[in-house]
Design a protein around this motif. Structure first.
Motif, mmCIF file in Angstrom:
data_model
loop_
_atom_site.group_PDB
_atom_site.id
_atom_site.type_symbol
_atom_site.label_atom_id
_atom_site.label_comp_id
_atom_site.label_asym_id
_atom_site.label_seq_id
_atom_site.Cartn_x
_atom_site.Cartn_y
_atom_site.Cartn_z
ATOM 1 N N GLN A 32 0.818 -1.203 0.000
ATOM 2 C CA GLN A 32 0.000 0.000 0.000
ATOM 3 C C GLN A 32 0.858 1.262 0.000
ATOM 4 N N LYS A 33 1.960 1.220 0.728
ATOM 5 C CA LYS A 33 2.869 2.365 0.773
ATOM 6 C C LYS A 33 3.520 2.595 -0.573
ATOM 7 N N GLN A 34 3.904 1.509 -1.259
ATOM 8 C CA GLN A 34 4.508 1.632 -2.582
ATOM 9 C C GLN A 34 3.518 2.208 -3.589
ATOM 10 N N LYS A 35 2.274 1.774 -3.542
ATOM 11 C CA LYS A 35 1.254 2.309 -4.435
ATOM 12 C C LYS A 35 1.062 3.794 -4.215
ATOM 13 N N THR A 36 1.046 4.199 -2.945
ATOM 14 C CA THR A 36 0.862 5.616 -2.639
ATOM 15 C C THR A 36 2.041 6.423 -3.151
ATOM 16 N N SER A 37 3.259 5.902 -2.995
ATOM 17 C CA SER A 37 4.466 6.613 -3.469
ATOM 18 C C SER A 37 4.483 6.739 -4.982
ATOM 19 N N SER A 38 4.097 5.672 -5.705
ATOM 20 C CA SER A 38 4.091 5.702 -7.164
ATOM 21 C C SER A 38 3.075 6.694 -7.696
#
Length: 498
Positions: free
Chosen positions: A489-495
């Motif tokens: 979820q954190k990676q999706k938000t960063s992307s």
């Protein structure tokens, strides 16, 4: 009372008619059996696979005599029971009305027993009408529904299990076992009533019972729905029974003064200095001022320590509270202890609230709150320790008379259950209830190799239940999956931001 008399007359009349018919049948059969028969004359009862001739008549006659004998006995028993219950209930109700009118200074008419018994019967019938038997009741939420439990001849399937009861188990408690047996027997008497069956019907037995469901509305009564095998493959017999609750009766009124009732708090201790320091802080907060240390040598035994402490007191009879060093109690609990014990009559076995591991409960917080803020009764913070019998309040005289602890038990565990069973086998009342002012504080539990296999098993079971709730333990078991999900979820938000 007129209703009762009419019911009794109807029952007696039915019995008399049946006896007359039985005598007539005996006379006819006797004449037929004694009359000479021609070579080609044949007599047979219209019953499949049954013997013919004199033997057949005698077999049928014996069967019907047995059924009628059982039915008459059942009627006599029901009549006697009804008379006794009506007399007892009417007496209680009449006494209650007299006391209420005398206390209020009202000049109420003292009605005759006939009216009182009629009023009681009307009340019991109204309980059936008010209960959810014939029609449903509108409920506010899904949690307001009263669920049924189901049962067979061997097992009960229940929703409210706690920590020690099982979803499926034999009814261990005698009152529950007797209740269900009585319901089945009552249904069988109805099914085998000769007045409601054809002459060729087969007798029903307990082996025909398939299953039943029951539930209790605590202000109305208990509903039973019982299913039996029918006469054919896809047929069933269902009986709906209801056990109505009677009106509340005053049993006793008393005034209790606890001002001078001393309590001896007895705590066995071996090492555990930190826990003892915490216990003494609570001890002082509860306004205890006097204490005595009794030093013992030899191998530690909880039962022996408590036994020595109980017998050390040399004054008059005193109330004892057997406690452990990892227990937190309030001053309100001590009054509960006083109120639920009586020398020679009652002992108190409270169910305490056991705290889960604060490190797990408050793991997502910045810090674990102070102890007083942790003592909250919720499913996330702990559980009712319904498998523990170590904390108990009882008078010294009862403890001595029952024989005290089994001093052959070494170490920790087992002696409390042994003493508890002694009281269960005695004539004293054992008061067992959860209390809000008694807590077991969490501590890391170590099960020593020196324990017997049974003690070690009990220790490990206790250890497994002490850590956290099912939900909290599940979060620990699936911790890695949860962390992986959070990373994704954190990676999706960063992307998305880039």
């Amino acid at each position: 009372m007129m209703m009762v008399r009419r019911g009794l007359l109807a029952w007696i009349s039915r019995v008399v008619v049946l006896l007359v018919l039985l005598c007539c049948a005996i006379s006819v059969l006797y004449m037929l059996a004694c009359t000479p028969k021609g070579d080609e004359e044949q007599l047979a009862l219209p019953r499949a696979n049954s013997p013919t001739g004199k033997e057949g008549y005698q077999a049928v006659l014996q069967e019907w005599e047995e059924q009628h004998r059982n039915y008459v006995s059942s009627l006599k028993r029901q009549i006697a029971q009804l008379k006794e219950e009506l007399q007892e209930r009417s007496e209680q109700l009449r006494n209650g009305q007299y006391q209420a009118s005398d206390a209020a200074g009202l000049g109420l008419d003292r009605s005759p027993p006939e009216k009182t018994q009629a009023d009681l019967l009307a009340f019991l019938h109204s309980q059936v009408d008010k209960a959810e038997v014939h029609t449903g009741v509108k409920l506010a939420t899904e949690y307001a529904a009263v669920p049924f439990d189901s049962f067979t001849l061997q097992k009960v399937y229940q929703l409210e299990t706690g920590l020690t009861r099982h979803p499926e188990e034999k009814p261990v408690r005698k009152d529950k076992r007797d209740e269900l047996v009585e319901a089945i027997e009552s249904a069988l008497e109805t099914l085998n009533n000769p007045a409601e069956n054809s002459p060729n019907h087969r007798p029903y037995t307990a082996s025909d019972f398939i299953e039943g469901i029951y539930r209790t509305e605590r202000d109305k009564g208990t509903l039973y729905e019982l299913t039996f095998k029918g006469d054919h493959k896809h047929e069933f017999k269902r009986l709906i029974l209801f056990r109505p609750f009677g009106p509340i009766m005053k049993v006793k009124k008393e005034k209790l003064n606890m001002a001078n009732m001393l309590i001896n708090v007895i705590v066995p201790l071996a090492k555990r200095v930190d826990k003892f320091r915490q216990f003494m802080q609570n001890f002082r907060a509860a306004n205890f001022r006097n204490f005595t240390f009794i030093q013992l040598n030899g191998e530690f035994s909880r039962g022996k320590g408590l036994d020595v402490g109980a017998r050390f007191w040399k004054g008059s009879n005193v109330l004892l509270f057997f406690c452990d060093v990892d227990i937190y109690f309030t001053s309100e609990f001590l009054n509960t202890c006083r109120l639920n014990t009586q020398p020679g009559k009652k002992v108190f076995y409270p169910v305490l609230f056991s705290q889960y591991n604060p490190g797990i409960i408050y793991g997502h917080h910045d810090a674990v709150p102070p102890l007083e803020q942790q003592l909250v009764i919720k499913k996330e913070t702990g559980f009712w320790r319904d498998f523990g019998f170590g904390m108990t309040c009882q008078y010294r005289s009862d403890f001595i008379n029952i024989g005290g602890f089994d001093l052959d038990i070494k170490g920790w565990g087992g002696e409390d259950v042994h003493l508890y069973r002694k009281y269960l086998h005695s004539n004293l009342i054992v008061v067992r209830t959860p209390v809000r002012g008694l807590f077991h504080l969490w501590h890391e539990k170590r099960c020593m190799d020196e324990l017997t296999p049974e003690q070690y098993k009990m220790c490990m079971q206790s250890k497994a239940m002490n850590e956290a709730s099912h939900g909290q333990l599940g979060m620990l078991v699936f911790r890695h999956e949860i962390e992986a999900h959070l990373r994704k979820q954190k990676q999706k938000t960063s992307s998305k931001k880039t």
